[in-house]
Design a protein around this motif. Structure first.
Motif, mmCIF file in Angstrom:
data_model
loop_
_atom_site.group_PDB
_atom_site.id
_atom_site.type_symbol
_atom_site.label_atom_id
_atom_site.label_comp_id
_atom_site.label_asym_id
_atom_site.label_seq_id
_atom_site.Cartn_x
_atom_site.Cartn_y
_atom_site.Cartn_z
ATOM 1 N N SER A 62 25.696 17.184 -42.784
ATOM 2 C CA SER A 62 25.577 18.178 -43.856
ATOM 3 C C SER A 62 24.135 18.250 -44.345
ATOM 4 O O SER A 62 23.876 18.245 -45.539
ATOM 5 C CB SER A 62 26.514 17.817 -45.011
ATOM 6 O OG SER A 62 26.200 16.538 -45.517
ATOM 7 N N LYS A 64 22.013 20.645 -44.475
ATOM 8 C CA LYS A 64 21.600 21.825 -45.236
ATOM 9 C C LYS A 64 21.664 21.529 -46.729
ATOM 10 O O LYS A 64 20.741 21.852 -47.474
ATOM 11 C CB LYS A 64 22.471 23.032 -44.899
ATOM 12 C CG LYS A 64 22.195 23.599 -43.529
ATOM 13 C CD LYS A 64 23.049 24.811 -43.265
ATOM 14 C CE LYS A 64 22.815 25.311 -41.860
ATOM 15 N NZ LYS A 64 23.656 26.467 -41.542
ATOM 16 N N ARG A 65 22.742 20.892 -47.155
ATOM 17 C CA ARG A 65 22.892 20.523 -48.563
ATOM 18 C C ARG A 65 21.838 19.486 -48.943
ATOM 19 O O ARG A 65 21.180 19.605 -49.973
ATOM 20 C CB ARG A 65 24.292 19.977 -48.843
ATOM 21 C CG ARG A 65 24.493 19.532 -50.289
ATOM 22 C CD ARG A 65 25.832 18.848 -50.501
ATOM 23 N NE ARG A 65 26.122 17.798 -49.528
ATOM 24 C CZ ARG A 65 25.645 16.546 -49.615
ATOM 25 N NH1 ARG A 65 24.879 16.199 -50.607
ATOM 26 N NH2 ARG A 65 25.954 15.650 -48.690
ATOM 27 N N LEU A 68 18.426 21.064 -49.283
ATOM 28 C CA LEU A 68 18.313 21.806 -50.536
ATOM 29 C C LEU A 68 18.096 20.856 -51.713
ATOM 30 O O LEU A 68 17.248 21.099 -52.577
ATOM 31 C CB LEU A 68 19.562 22.658 -50.778
ATOM 32 C CG LEU A 68 19.683 23.909 -49.924
ATOM 33 C CD1 LEU A 68 21.063 24.537 -50.078
ATOM 34 C CD2 LEU A 68 18.598 24.911 -50.305
ATOM 35 N N GLU A 69 18.847 19.767 -51.742
ATOM 36 C CA GLU A 69 18.716 18.789 -52.821
ATOM 37 C C GLU A 69 17.340 18.129 -52.824
ATOM 38 O O GLU A 69 16.787 17.846 -53.880
ATOM 39 C CB GLU A 69 19.795 17.710 -52.701
ATOM 40 C CG GLU A 69 21.180 18.200 -52.972
ATOM 41 C CD GLU A 69 22.259 17.172 -52.648
ATOM 42 O OE1 GLU A 69 23.402 17.424 -53.042
ATOM 43 O OE2 GLU A 69 21.969 16.134 -52.021
ATOM 44 N N SER A 73 14.253 22.350 -47.780
ATOM 45 C CA SER A 73 15.069 23.289 -47.021
ATOM 46 C C SER A 73 14.223 24.376 -46.370
ATOM 47 O O SER A 73 13.320 24.926 -46.981
ATOM 48 C CB SER A 73 16.105 23.944 -47.934
ATOM 49 O OG SER A 73 16.850 24.877 -47.207
#
Length: 77
Positions: A62, A64-65, A68-69, A73
């Motif tokens: 995961s 992508k998450r 972003l965090e 990203s």
């Protein structure tokens, strides 16, 4: 003129640190005139320059998450 907080979206967090780590943080904080929290805010982003860590993020299912965090990203919305 408005003054904006330097570190928005902060929250209280508890950590367990070794004696040496606490003293490094305490003395570096005193040296720089920053609070221990501000020192961590300044130092932690440098971990994103660790190529092995970035490779680890890339291998996560995961990511992508995670990306972003972490603010790394390359995903376009």
């Amino acid at each position: 003129m408005k003054i904006k907080p330097k570190y928005p979206n902060t929250e209280d967090v508890k950590f367990k640190l070794s004696f040496q780590s606490r003293k490094i943080l305490e003395h570096y904080s005193d040296y720089t005139g920053l609070t221990p929290s501000q020192v961590l805010e300044e130092v932690l982003p440098h971990l994103l320059k660790d190529d092995d860590f970035i490779k680890y993020v890339e291998t996560k299912r995961s990511n992508k998450r995670m990306k972003l965090e972490l603010g790394i990203s390359d995903v376009q919305n």
